[in-house]
Write a protein that holds these residues in place. Structure first.
Motif, PDB file in Angstrom:
ATOM      1  N   UNK A 156       0.808  -1.217   0.000  1.00 44.31           N
ATOM      2  CA  UNK A 156       0.000   0.000   0.000  1.00 44.31           C
ATOM      3  C   UNK A 156       0.835   1.257   0.000  1.00 44.31           C
ATOM      4  N   UNK A 157       0.260   2.322   0.543  1.00 43.08           N
ATOM      5  CA  UNK A 157       0.900   3.634   0.571  1.00 43.08           C
ATOM      6  C   UNK A 157       0.875   4.177   2.000  1.00 43.08           C
ATOM      7  N   UNK A 158       1.697   5.176   2.260  1.00 41.60           N
ATOM      8  CA  UNK A 158       1.636   5.790   3.584  1.00 41.60           C
ATOM      9  C   UNK A 158       0.305   6.514   3.762  1.00 41.60           C
ATOM     10  N   UNK A 159      -0.017   6.846   4.992  1.00 42.00           N
ATOM     11  CA  UNK A 159      -1.341   7.364   5.330  1.00 42.00           C
ATOM     12  C   UNK A 159      -1.682   8.636   4.558  1.00 42.00           C
ATOM     13  N   UNK A 160      -0.712   9.534   4.402  1.00 46.08           N
ATOM     14  CA  UNK A 160      -0.962  10.790   3.701  1.00 46.08           C
ATOM     15  C   UNK A 160      -1.319  10.552   2.236  1.00 46.08           C
ATOM     16  N   UNK A 161      -0.567   9.674   1.575  1.00 51.12           N
ATOM     17  CA  UNK A 161      -0.839   9.405   0.165  1.00 51.12           C
ATOM     18  C   UNK A 161      -2.152   8.637  -0.003  1.00 51.12           C
ATOM     19  N   UNK A 162      -2.455   7.721   0.911  1.00 48.02           N
ATOM     20  CA  UNK A 162      -3.736   7.025   0.853  1.00 48.02           C
ATOM     21  C   UNK A 162      -4.890   8.028   0.882  1.00 48.02           C
ATOM     22  N   UNK A 163      -4.768   9.039   1.730  1.00 48.69           N
ATOM     23  CA  UNK A 163      -5.804  10.076   1.827  1.00 48.69           C
ATOM     24  C   UNK A 163      -5.893  10.870   0.535  1.00 48.69           C
ATOM     25  N   UNK A 164      -4.748  11.209  -0.044  1.00 47.63           N
ATOM     26  CA  UNK A 164      -4.736  11.951  -1.308  1.00 47.63           C
ATOM     27  C   UNK A 164      -5.390  11.150  -2.425  1.00 47.63           C
ATOM     28  N   UNK A 165      -5.131   9.846  -2.456  1.00 47.97           N
ATOM     29  CA  UNK A 165      -5.718   8.986  -3.490  1.00 47.97           C
ATOM     30  C   UNK A 165      -7.232   8.912  -3.328  1.00 47.97           C
TER      31      UNK A 165
END
Length: 365
Positions: free
Chosen positions: A274-283
């Motif tokens: 997956x991605x880090x929390x910040x990038x997950x939110x951006x996606x």
């Protein structure tokens, strides 16, 4: 090292098991039909827009690259990626949703779910051997097709399938890679197709932090014309690279590539890909923006509504008179329930064939 797929080879076959799986998928009729199945834009609207076929190839490329860098089995990820959309109906998700409603109205409580349908395509609906149905794929490939997209929908599955593939565990790491590669591919190419169609502009997406970051990378190359094909290409390239490298950075130290190619992680545990929390939110914010600006646009909504009417009409007509079914599907009526056979036939159709048959039965849409 992770279990090498070559150790599971078959005598007198120069290919590894998962390479053989890939070849069988590519040569299947269902794979060829993906060329004329909708991704977002109907195939006949232009030869530039992605279809389920080109999407599957793009997902495969991204999944292979990620798997290679993480020390996983590339051919397994490739096989799952190429087969992951075989169960999709004509007209994208709206077609599957409509078929689901039709089946449930007829009392078929399991309805229609495209991941399970993809599994059914390769395990029973494709006929390539006299002695048995399906493509005779390896367990890991079948499991990855069935379970690549989380959460795993147990409600759709017969008890025997849940028993064999155990939905209380995650699939292989390669299947998890395919799920995120799918996300990376459709975000990037839906933006590209949306811009090319004129339905959205980069200005429409600027409120996305992720889009703003990628736009800056393109501008830093000295490319400024946002309507230019080169600009779109560079944007897609930078977006895919950014997401792939970010996924690798986040996932590399969380992946155990020493275990065998079977489900070993409890489904209640977090996925290591997956991605880090910040990038997950951006996606998530970008996907929401695409839903509002592109997928719910007037033009797309009208086309999908027409597709929905076609699915409903075909289902109604074929349920009324099974003699309109091809011989292969008529024979299946002896061993399967009628509504399941009708749904399988409709799901197998390309967009253009579904439109052609609907027009033949009801007049033009």
């Amino acid at each position: 090292m992770r279990a090498d797929e070559r150790f599971f080879g078959v005598d007198n076959d120069f290919r590894s098991p998962f390479s053989r799986d890939r070849d069988r998928i590519i040569h299947s009729g269902s794979f060829r039909k993906l060329e004329y199945k909708t991704q977002v834009f109907l195939n006949h609207e232009g030869d530039f827009f992605r279809t389920r076929l080109t999407h599957s190839i793009e997902v495969s490329q991204i999944a292979r690259s990620i798997s290679n860098n993480l020390g996983l089995v590339e051919a397994l990820a490739e096989s799952i990626a190429l087969a992951h959309d075989l169960g999709h109906t004509p007209f994208g998700h709206i077609g599957g949703d409509t078929l689901d409603i039709c089946l449930k109205k007829d009392g078929y409580t399991n309805g229609f779910e495209h991941n399970f349908q993809s599994f059914r395509v390769v395990s029973s609906l494709e006929k390539r051997y006299k002695a048995f149905d399906g493509l005779n794929l390896s367990f890991a490939t079948l499991e990855g097709i069935l379970k690549h997209s989380y959460p795993y929908k147990k409600a759709f599955l017969p008890a025997i399938i849940d028993e064999q593939f155990n939905l209380s565990t995650h699939p292989s790491i390669e299947a998890m890679v395919v799920d995120r590669a799918d996300e990376i591919a459709y975000i990037s190419h839906d933006i590209d197709d949306g811009i090319n169609s004129g339905l959205i502009t980069f200005d429409d997406l600027k409120e996305s932090e992720l889009v703003s970051l990628i736009l800056k990378k393109v501008h830093d190359e000295g490319i400024d014309k946002q309507n230019d094909e080169m600009f779109r290409y560079r944007f897609s390239s930078h977006l895919i690279n950014h997401l792939v490298y970010s996924l690798l950075d986040y996932s590399r130290d969380k992946v155990d590539n020493t275990v065998v190619l079977s489900a070993t992680i409890d489904a209640k545990e977090s996925i290591p890909i997956g991605f880090d929390k910040e990038l997950e939110t951006q996606i998530k914010k970008l996907k929401k923006l695409l839903f509002q600006k592109l997928y719910q646009s007037k033009d797309i909504t009208r086309k999908m509504y027409a597709g929905k009417q076609a699915i409903k009409g075909l289902y109604s007509a074929l349920m009324e008179d099974e003699n309109m079914l091809p011989n292969y599907y008529k024979e299946l009526l002896h061993v399967r329930k009628k509504h399941r056979v009708v749904a399988d036939y409709i799901a197998s159709m390309s967009d253009r064939y579904a439109i052609k048959l609907y027009n033949e039965l009801y007049g033009r849409i």
